[in-house]
Design a protein around this motif. Structure first.
Motif, short mmCIF file in Angstrom:
data_model
loop_
_atom_site.label_atom_id
_atom_site.label_comp_id
_atom_site.label_asym_id
_atom_site.label_seq_id
_atom_site.Cartn_x
_atom_site.Cartn_y
_atom_site.Cartn_z
N MET A 1 0.78 -1.15 0.12
CA MET A 1 -0.04 -0.05 -0.01
C MET A 1 0.84 1.11 -0.01
SD MET A 1 -2.84 1.24 2.74
CE MET A 1 -1.67 1.78 3.98
N LYS A 2 0.55 2.35 -0.78
CA LYS A 2 1.21 3.47 -1.04
C LYS A 2 0.84 4.48 0.26
CE LYS A 2 2.74 5.38 -4.92
NZ LYS A 2 2.92 5.97 -6.15
N VAL A 3 1.76 5.07 0.81
CA VAL A 3 1.43 6.30 1.58
C VAL A 3 2.17 7.48 1.05
CG1 VAL A 3 1.44 7.33 3.89
CG2 VAL A 3 1.12 4.94 3.67
N GLU A 4 1.58 8.46 0.66
CA GLU A 4 2.07 9.75 0.11
C GLU A 4 2.13 10.74 1.30
OE1 GLU A 4 0.42 9.84 -4.25
OE2 GLU A 4 -0.93 9.42 -2.76
N ILE A 5 3.37 11.50 1.58
CA ILE A 5 3.34 12.33 2.45
C ILE A 5 4.03 13.61 1.88
CG2 ILE A 5 4.63 12.94 4.79
CD1 ILE A 5 5.44 9.93 4.73
N TRP A 6 3.10 14.61 1.92
CA TRP A 6 3.28 16.05 1.65
C TRP A 6 4.19 16.69 2.76
CZ3 TRP A 6 -0.18 13.56 -1.23
CH2 TRP A 6 -0.10 14.02 -2.57
N SER A 7 5.15 17.24 2.47
CA SER A 7 6.02 17.74 3.62
C SER A 7 7.01 18.92 3.18
CB SER A 7 6.94 16.52 4.15
OG SER A 7 7.90 17.03 5.07
N ASP A 8 7.19 19.71 4.20
CA ASP A 8 8.38 20.74 3.43
C ASP A 8 9.35 20.58 4.89
OD1 ASP A 8 9.66 23.02 2.45
OD2 ASP A 8 8.28 24.52 3.16
N VAL A 9 10.70 20.53 4.09
CA VAL A 9 11.92 20.48 4.94
C VAL A 9 12.17 21.65 5.84
CG1 VAL A 9 12.94 18.50 3.86
CG2 VAL A 9 13.51 20.99 3.24
N MET A 10 11.54 22.59 5.88
CA MET A 10 11.64 23.77 6.83
C MET A 10 10.55 23.60 8.00
SD MET A 10 10.75 27.37 5.15
CE MET A 10 10.95 28.44 6.92
N CYS A 11 9.68 22.86 7.81
CA CYS A 11 8.69 22.60 8.86
C CYS A 11 8.81 21.46 9.99
CB CYS A 11 7.40 21.75 8.00
SG CYS A 11 5.98 21.23 9.21
N PRO A 12 9.04 22.01 11.37
CA PRO A 12 9.50 21.10 12.42
C PRO A 12 8.55 20.07 12.61
CG PRO A 12 8.72 23.26 13.20
CD PRO A 12 8.79 23.33 11.70
N PHE A 13 7.28 20.31 12.40
CA PHE A 13 6.14 19.25 12.50
C PHE A 13 6.34 18.21 11.57
CE2 PHE A 13 4.18 22.89 14.81
CZ PHE A 13 3.99 22.39 15.95
N CYS A 14 6.79 18.56 10.27
CA CYS A 14 7.08 17.57 9.43
C CYS A 14 7.95 16.27 9.71
CB CYS A 14 7.57 18.04 7.97
SG CYS A 14 6.22 19.10 7.19
N TYR A 15 9.07 17.04 10.48
CA TYR A 15 10.03 16.30 10.98
C TYR A 15 9.56 15.22 11.98
CZ TYR A 15 15.09 15.02 11.96
OH TYR A 15 16.55 14.52 11.80
N ILE A 16 8.75 16.10 13.00
CA ILE A 16 8.45 15.22 14.11
C ILE A 16 7.31 14.10 13.63
CG2 ILE A 16 6.85 15.53 16.15
CD1 ILE A 16 8.17 18.36 16.40
N GLY A 17 6.60 14.38 12.45
CA GLY A 17 5.54 13.64 11.90
C GLY A 17 6.28 12.43 11.36
N LYS A 18 7.44 12.58 10.68
CA LYS A 18 8.03 11.48 10.12
C LYS A 18 8.63 10.59 11.17
CE LYS A 18 12.06 10.96 6.84
NZ LYS A 18 12.91 10.04 7.57
N ARG A 19 9.05 11.21 12.19
CA ARG A 19 9.69 10.26 13.24
C ARG A 19 8.53 9.47 13.72
NH1 ARG A 19 13.20 10.18 11.84
NH2 ARG A 19 15.10 11.25 12.75
N HIS A 20 7.41 9.96 14.22
CA HIS A 20 6.05 9.46 14.95
C HIS A 20 5.52 8.42 13.78
CE1 HIS A 20 4.83 12.65 17.63
NE2 HIS A 20 6.10 12.05 18.14
N PHE A 21 5.65 8.63 12.49
CA PHE A 21 5.22 7.82 11.43
C PHE A 21 5.98 6.52 11.50
CE2 PHE A 21 5.35 6.15 6.88
CZ PHE A 21 4.05 6.04 6.64
N GLU A 22 7.47 6.90 11.43
CA GLU A 22 8.35 5.52 11.28
C GLU A 22 8.22 4.64 12.50
OE1 GLU A 22 11.81 8.03 9.05
OE2 GLU A 22 11.94 7.85 10.92
#
Length: 236
Positions: free
Chosen positions: A1-22
């Motif tokens: 199953m594919k998960v697409e993640i819209w993200s900006d690398v200057m967004c701290p919540f994107c980094y935190i969200g990446k870690r929670h997702f992992e």
């Protein structure tokens, strides 16, 4: 199953969200059946740091808040990040335009290194306080994940993958995405923000269960009344 993640690398919540997702993915028995596609998003596409702005200057100006309030806000984000195992350095953070960083991520995807590029850029921006709008920084980071310097230089000094970045942003608008991170599962369900790990495990489990039910069978139902007249690993 594919998960697409819209993200900006200057967004701290994107980094935190990446870690929670992992962390959520690691808890799932079907983790090897999940593929991730990182999508470009720019929170401030017109921004360029021409005056050596600090993140506190940037937040104060863009959000119309006092510097002290900006510091308090980032402290709360840093505390949230620490709970995810990340040590964000806002004191030395350099606000930057991320368009070229997103082009680099698309190049990395071509070589199967998209997730590595995403992680490396987050780390450079939030932990190592590097300017991710500086081409020399981006080239060095690309080499660290295994990309060839000559190809990276050709891409970043030209216009390659610019349309791919713009298309990701256009696609996010069509999907109604107005903030990041935004996780789209099987183009059926969406979850926004740096949600707790449990929210990701629940959403992934529901999405995967429904997706799996629609997949073609990988085993056949036998109509044989017996198993006579066949050869197998034990002979004929």
């Amino acid at each position: 199953m594919k998960v697409e993640i819209w993200s900006d690398v200057m967004c701290p919540f994107c980094y935190i969200g990446k870690r929670h997702f992992e962390q959520a993915i690691e808890k799932l028995p079907f983790k090897n059946e999940i593929t991730v596609d990182w999508k470009s998003y720019q929170l401030n596409p017109e921004y360029h740091n021409t005056n050596n702005e600090t993140v506190y200057d940037y937040l104060s100006r863009s959000k119309g808040m006092p510097i002290e309030q900006a510091k308090q806000m980032t402290k709360q984000v840093a505390d949230m990040a620490a709970n995810a195992g990340l040590k964000l350095d806002f004191d030395a953070n350099i606000p930057a335009n991320t368009f070229n960083a997103h082009r680099l991520i698309h190049l990395a995807a071509k070589h199967g290194l998209q997730d590595q590029a995403e992680e490396k850029l987050f780390e450079a921006h939030f932990i190592n306080s590097q300017n991710i709008d500086d081409l020399s920084v981006l080239i060095d980071l690309a080499e660290e994940i295994g990309l060839e310097k000559a190809e990276v230089e050709e891409v970043l000094k030209g216009d390659q993958f610019s349309e791919a970045v713009r298309y990701d942003i256009y696609e996010s608008q069509n999907l109604g995405i107005r903030g990041v991170p935004y996780f789209v599962m099987d183009r059926k369900y969406g979850i926004s923000g740096a949600q707790p790990v449990e929210a990701f495990t629940d959403a992934l489990t529901q999405s995967f269960t429904e997706w799996k039910a629609t997949q073609p069978k990988t085993t056949l139902t036998s109509l044989n009344k017996n198993d006579d007249a066949i050869c197998d690993e034990n002979g004929c």
